[in-house]
Design a protein around this motif. Structure first.
Motif, PDB file in Angstrom:
ATOM      1  N   CYS A   1      36.082  25.704  39.215  1.00 37.26           N
ATOM      2  CA  CYS A   1      36.386  26.302  37.914  1.00 37.26           C
ATOM      3  C   CYS A   1      36.824  27.748  38.107  1.00 37.26           C
ATOM      4  O   CYS A   1      36.419  28.401  39.074  1.00 37.26           O
ATOM      5  CB  CYS A   1      35.148  26.286  37.011  1.00 37.26           C
ATOM      6  N   PRO A   2      37.642  28.270  37.210  1.00 38.88           N
ATOM      7  CA  PRO A   2      37.987  29.689  37.290  1.00 38.88           C
ATOM      8  C   PRO A   2      36.741  30.551  37.157  1.00 38.88           C
ATOM      9  O   PRO A   2      35.871  30.278  36.324  1.00 38.88           O
ATOM     10  CB  PRO A   2      38.934  29.892  36.097  1.00 38.88           C
ATOM     11  N   ALA A   3      36.626  31.584  37.964  1.00 35.80           N
ATOM     12  CA  ALA A   3      35.476  32.484  37.867  1.00 35.80           C
ATOM     13  C   ALA A   3      35.548  33.249  36.548  1.00 35.80           C
ATOM     14  O   ALA A   3      36.606  33.756  36.185  1.00 35.80           O
ATOM     15  CB  ALA A   3      35.461  33.438  39.044  1.00 35.80           C
ATOM     16  N   PRO A   4      34.448  33.356  35.807  1.00 35.64           N
ATOM     17  CA  PRO A   4      34.463  34.108  34.548  1.00 35.64           C
ATOM     18  C   PRO A   4      34.864  35.562  34.789  1.00 35.64           C
ATOM     19  O   PRO A   4      34.246  36.248  35.610  1.00 35.64           O
ATOM     20  CB  PRO A   4      33.014  34.006  34.060  1.00 35.64           C
ATOM     21  N   PRO A   5      35.873  36.042  34.110  1.00 36.57           N
ATOM     22  CA  PRO A   5      36.361  37.400  34.369  1.00 36.57           C
ATOM     23  C   PRO A   5      35.371  38.489  34.003  1.00 36.57           C
ATOM     24  O   PRO A   5      35.480  39.614  34.504  1.00 36.57           O
ATOM     25  CB  PRO A   5      37.624  37.496  33.510  1.00 36.57           C
ATOM     26  N   ASP A   6      34.382  38.167  33.139  1.00 39.55           N
ATOM     27  CA  ASP A   6      33.423  39.178  32.703  1.00 39.55           C
ATOM     28  C   ASP A   6      32.224  39.295  33.633  1.00 39.55           C
ATOM     29  O   ASP A   6      31.330  40.106  33.375  1.00 39.55           O
ATOM     30  CB  ASP A   6      32.932  38.849  31.286  1.00 39.55           C
ATOM     31  N   LEU A   7      32.195  38.500  34.705  1.00 35.15           N
ATOM     32  CA  LEU A   7      31.078  38.535  35.639  1.00 35.15           C
ATOM     33  C   LEU A   7      31.540  39.011  37.008  1.00 35.15           C
ATOM     34  O   LEU A   7      32.669  38.726  37.438  1.00 35.15           O
ATOM     35  CB  LEU A   7      30.440  37.148  35.780  1.00 35.15           C
ATOM     36  N   SER A   8      30.665  39.724  37.710  1.00 32.82           N
ATOM     37  CA  SER A   8      30.939  40.121  39.086  1.00 32.82           C
ATOM     38  C   SER A   8      30.917  38.883  39.983  1.00 32.82           C
ATOM     39  O   SER A   8      30.527  37.789  39.563  1.00 32.82           O
ATOM     40  CB  SER A   8      29.879  41.117  39.558  1.00 32.82           C
ATOM     41  N   ASP A   9      31.324  39.062  41.244  1.00 29.93           N
ATOM     42  CA  ASP A   9      31.294  37.939  42.182  1.00 29.93           C
ATOM     43  C   ASP A   9      29.886  37.371  42.300  1.00 29.93           C
ATOM     44  O   ASP A   9      29.694  36.146  42.300  1.00 29.93           O
ATOM     45  CB  ASP A   9      31.784  38.384  43.563  1.00 29.93           C
ATOM     46  N   ALA A  10      28.891  38.237  42.414  1.00 24.89           N
ATOM     47  CA  ALA A  10      27.509  37.774  42.552  1.00 24.89           C
ATOM     48  C   ALA A  10      27.064  37.022  41.311  1.00 24.89           C
ATOM     49  O   ALA A  10      26.446  35.950  41.400  1.00 24.89           O
ATOM     50  CB  ALA A  10      26.580  38.958  42.821  1.00 24.89           C
ATOM     51  N   GLU A  11      27.363  37.556  40.137  1.00 21.32           N
ATOM     52  CA  GLU A  11      26.961  36.900  38.892  1.00 21.32           C
ATOM     53  C   GLU A  11      27.692  35.574  38.714  1.00 21.32           C
ATOM     54  O   GLU A  11      27.095  34.568  38.315  1.00 21.32           O
ATOM     55  CB  GLU A  11      27.241  37.821  37.708  1.00 21.32           C
ATOM     56  N   ALA A  12      28.982  35.556  39.031  1.00 16.64           N
ATOM     57  CA  ALA A  12      29.757  34.322  38.897  1.00 16.64           C
ATOM     58  C   ALA A  12      29.260  33.256  39.857  1.00 16.64           C
ATOM     59  O   ALA A  12      29.210  32.061  39.512  1.00 16.64           O
ATOM     60  CB  ALA A  12      31.241  34.611  39.141  1.00 16.64           C
ATOM     61  N   ALA A  13      28.878  33.658  41.080  1.00 13.17           N
ATOM     62  CA  ALA A  13      28.378  32.691  42.056  1.00 13.17           C
ATOM     63  C   ALA A  13      27.130  31.999  41.558  1.00 13.17           C
ATOM     64  O   ALA A  13      26.874  30.841  41.895  1.00 13.17           O
ATOM     65  CB  ALA A  13      28.090  33.385  43.387  1.00 13.17           C
TER      66      ALA A  13
END
Length: 327
Positions: free
Chosen positions: A109-121
């Motif tokens: 899925c596309p990574a949520p743009p409002d989250l950092s890499d760590a948060e998106a992971a």
């Protein structure tokens, strides 16, 4: 590339080996991803021990959840482009605790743009599990009471935030004062310490004797016993795991007499049976992240060198929130 590998199962401290490997090649419908962040999950501990329901052939690299950028596409990949930032669950044996990993394009899925890499992971497994448990399996309604066991853990913390986002009153059960403080930060309305509080009495008192309408249980064992004692009339207990190591044998006559439901959830089944539902769930989580209603609380950001120690602590139940590794 560098990666952690398991050649023989055991505890994380002994089973994991830091190894130089050839870069994996994406197959048909797959993509090669440079890992930006890999979140730790309790199933990663079980993978090390050989106790997870999925048992990859040895050797393999664990790590079930990541955020990264696509560096190569296999044939048949049309949803994404090289350079896209994505989240997902890797294809074994190429897990996330490595510099490079492989994802199925259909499951990414596309990574949520409002989250950092760590948060998106950290948004995929825990939050999707909690979302399916609360919205598809138990149909949690606004103004109902949600009881969350292990509420300071990875999947429990997601259930607390999603319960609040749904308009429910949330009771979080944790083990220790430090975890209680963390659970309050998540937004729980009432936080109970299983080491010092009389859980059943406190829950009954908070709900004026009614009990919890929905119980979210990733623990099993004594947590399930408590759940059965304090679930409301027409309540729902959703079982999502057995972190305690003890699988309950529920007394079905008790469920009949008290008129409550025992519901199971295995989130991974949806990926194969109806992946559209997984994509729809991700879109909703992305929307909630954009509004600030959900945001994974990252307790530790570590380098890949810390994987064995962090997984050992996770398996021992001494961590809070989400631990994320950055290659």
């Amino acid at each position: 590339m560098k990666a952690w590998q398991i050649t023989e199962t055991g505890e994380p401290g002994t089973a994991l080996h830091w190894t130089e490997l050839d870069n994996p090649a994406p197959g048909h419908g797959q993509m090669l991803v440079r890992v930006a962040a890999a979140a730790a999950n309790f199933p990663d501990v079980l993978l090390c021990r050989g106790e997870y329901q999925v048992k990859p052939a040895l050797p393999f690299t664990p790590g079930l959840e990541l955020c990264g950028k696509i560096v190569a596409l296999g044939a048949g990949c049309e949803r994404f482009r090289v350079g896209d930032r994505v989240v997902g669950t890797p294809v074994m044996p190429h897990g996330a605790f490595a510099e490079l990993s492989v994802l199925d394009a259909d499951g990414a899925c596309p990574a949520p743009p409002d989250l950092s890499d760590a948060e998106a992971a950290a948004l995929t497994i825990g939050y999707q599990t909690a979302w399916f448990a609360l919205h598809r399996r138990t149909r949690l309604a606004a103004h109902e009471t949600l009881l969350v066991h292990a509420a300071a853990g990875g999947v429990g913390s997601a259930a607390v935030q999603l319960g609040k986002a749904a308009g429910a009153r949330v009771i979080g059960v944790v083990g220790g004062p430090g975890k209680a403080d963390y659970c309050r930060r998540l937004g729980a309305d009432l936080v109970l310490d299983r080491h010092s509080d009389d859980l059943v009495a406190a829950i009954k008192n908070y709900t004026d004797g009614r009990g919890a309408d929905v119980v979210f249980d990733p623990v099993g064992g004594e947590a399930y016993t408590t759940s059965a004692k304090c679930v409301a009339f027409e309540g729902r207990i959703v079982v999502v795991g057995f972190a305690s190591g003890a699988i309950p044998a529920p007394a079905l006559n008790h469920a009949l007499i008290k008129n409550y439901s025992i519901i199971g959830l295995h989130w991974g089944l949806y990926k194969g049976r109806d992946p559209r539902l997984v994509q729809d769930c991700h879109h909703e989580l992305t929307r909630l992240a954009a509004t600030g209603a959900v945001k994974p609380l990252i307790s530790e950001r570590l380098s890949l060198s810390h994987v064995p120690d962090a997984l050992a602590r996770l398996g021992a139940g001494s961590t809070v929130g989400r631990i994320v590794f950055h290659p």
